[in-house]
Design an enzyme around this catalytic site. Structure first.
Site, PDB file in Angstrom:
ATOM      1  N   ASN A  74      68.217 -76.439 -78.605  1.00 56.75           N
ATOM      2  CA  ASN A  74      69.198 -76.418 -79.692  1.00 56.75           C
ATOM      3  C   ASN A  74      69.888 -77.768 -79.616  1.00 56.75           C
ATOM      4  OD1 ASN A  74      71.331 -76.182 -81.430  1.00 56.75           O
ATOM      5  ND2 ASN A  74      71.887 -74.115 -80.789  1.00 56.75           N
ATOM      6  N   ALA A  77      73.689 -81.107 -83.999  1.00 60.69           N
ATOM      7  CA  ALA A  77      73.622 -82.076 -85.093  1.00 60.69           C
ATOM      8  C   ALA A  77      72.498 -83.090 -84.916  1.00 60.69           C
ATOM      9  CB  ALA A  77      74.965 -82.791 -85.233  1.00 60.69           C
ATOM     10  N   ASP A  87      60.244 -87.631 -80.889  1.00 59.24           N
ATOM     11  CA  ASP A  87      59.197 -88.332 -80.142  1.00 59.24           C
ATOM     12  C   ASP A  87      59.110 -87.830 -78.702  1.00 59.24           C
ATOM     13  OD1 ASP A  87      58.635 -89.770 -82.419  1.00 59.24           O
ATOM     14  OD2 ASP A  87      59.589 -91.622 -81.722  1.00 59.24           O
ATOM     15  N   GLU A  98      62.642 -74.307 -81.333  1.00 59.98           N
ATOM     16  CA  GLU A  98      63.955 -74.801 -81.737  1.00 59.98           C
ATOM     17  C   GLU A  98      64.818 -73.615 -82.158  1.00 59.98           C
ATOM     18  OE1 GLU A  98      64.244 -78.588 -83.902  1.00 59.98           O
ATOM     19  OE2 GLU A  98      65.072 -77.387 -85.541  1.00 59.98           O
ATOM     20  N   ILE A 101      71.937 -71.348 -83.981  1.00 59.24           N
ATOM     21  CA  ILE A 101      72.763 -70.146 -83.980  1.00 59.24           C
ATOM     22  C   ILE A 101      73.068 -69.707 -85.407  1.00 59.24           C
ATOM     23  CG2 ILE A 101      75.012 -69.200 -83.289  1.00 59.24           C
ATOM     24  CD1 ILE A 101      74.832 -71.242 -80.877  1.00 59.24           C
TER      25      ILE A 101
END
Length: 142
Positions: A74, A77, A87, A98, A101
């Site tokens: 997670n 931003a 990468d 990924e 929440i």
């Protein structure tokens, strides 16, 4: 026993304090405790949180070099801005899920695009903290 890295990015150390109406009242330490309790004996969980992109990239490389079996990430931003994290995931060659929440597609438009998701086997978004549990269950079946 599989080793799974769980990496959390910027501001996730503020869980339980920052915007609880979006992210809930559970702290990151409480989440880690719940995950350990649920998956004890099934996986060795390695937790890492940083507000710094380079530290997250270094941790991905370290987990890849240690031959971890997968990642739950997670990136907060940084999900929407970091080619470097993308990468790093591609270079790690680790199955990665990924997690978000909140439902990123119900938020501001700039959050709708994940630069890191194409480097992952899947994404869980909008299930609250349960997304971490779903991601781990999936990786343990791989």
């Amino acid at each position: 026993m599989k080793t799974i890295g769980i990496l959390n990015g910027p501001n996730l150390d503020r869980l339980g304090k920052r915007e609880p109406e979006i992210y809930g009242a559970t702290t990151l330490a409480q989440l880690e405790e719940r995950l350990r309790a649920e998956f004890d004996g099934a996986a060795r969980l390695e937790f890492f949180q940083s507000n710094h992109e380079g530290a997250l990239i270094d941790r991905i490389a370290a987990l890849a070099d240690a031959k971890a079996d997968g990642l739950v990430v997670n990136f907060g931003a940084l999900t929407h801005t970091s080619v470097g994290l993308r990468d790093a995931l591609l270079g790690a060659h680790l199955p990665t899920v990924e997690v978000h929440i909140s439902n990123i597609y119900k938020r501001e438009e700039f959050r709708h695009k994940s630069l890191t998701a194409p480097a992952c086997v899947g994404m869980v978004t909008g299930l609250g903290l349960e997304g971490y549990f779903a991601a781990l269950r999936f990786l343990l079946k791989q």
